[in-house]
Design an enzyme around this catalytic site. Sequence first.
Site: not given
Length: 310
Positions: A90, A229, A266
Amino acid sequence: EKSKDRKEKRLQQISLMRTIPYSDHQRWWSKETIAVVTGGNRGIGFEICRQLADHGVTVILTSRDESVGVESAKVLQEGGLTEVACHQLDILDPSSINQFAEWMKENYGGVDILVNNAGVNFNHGSENNVENARNVIDTNYYGTKSMIEAMIPLMKPSAAGARIVNVSSRLGRLNGKRNRVENDALREQLSDEESLTEELIDGMISNFLQQVEDGSWRSQGWPHSFTDYSVSKLAINAYTRFLARKFSVRPEGEKIYINCYCPGWVKTALTGYSGSVTLEQGADTAVWIALAPDQAITGKFFAERREINF
């Protein structure tokens, strides 16, 4: 339409290139070459693992959920790619990163290739919000940074050099036509590679998060689409160039080459499966950079096996 046609032709060319095997003199790697892929349990990360293993590299597939990682590795192993192992990781958890680093050192002696693929995005379709900005920044930027810092001491010396590939996005380009940073002063600072510092990049991120908190981010010149983002990938692109300069002074035999790339839109869970690029196409450039023979490529940004502007 012309742009779409050019891109489709380019993707067809790359599909053909993938069918051409590396010759013996190009293959600097062997099954003793160790590649770590973060977020390798699904999507682009899983496909990068598959392609690297298919080329004969030993791959460590990492997953935040250990049981999911075990199942993903098993799929590859049952498909004949036996040199694939998995481990829980993580990148938001320093203790998880430290445990992983110790395990890598003990079991493999180090790392030759690191692909930083793990990332999150909470925008869907054309929606844009910054409700999850801190989570996005912490994962995509700070998590990737923490992973790189932990792996640098483990990068194996070699004539070919160790490789780091950061999965990024065109959305994080400084001068993108549709998603550029409107703050001229910030764009100029981030464009100057010689004066680019980690403090500058971290300061930019801190300012962004502060402006998200106080609600002023809309008027501060940040990218208009997928804002949080895009800013996280803007930071990764800048950090890639900063590290490339920092690594350039390392002596021969201890070089680390670092680059980033955009896989395209994608068809994965991250895009809500609305993408136009297949997994195979999206993963291809990462593998191509990671295995580049006899080329000291560093501090560059790629898409569809071509260098693009930051």
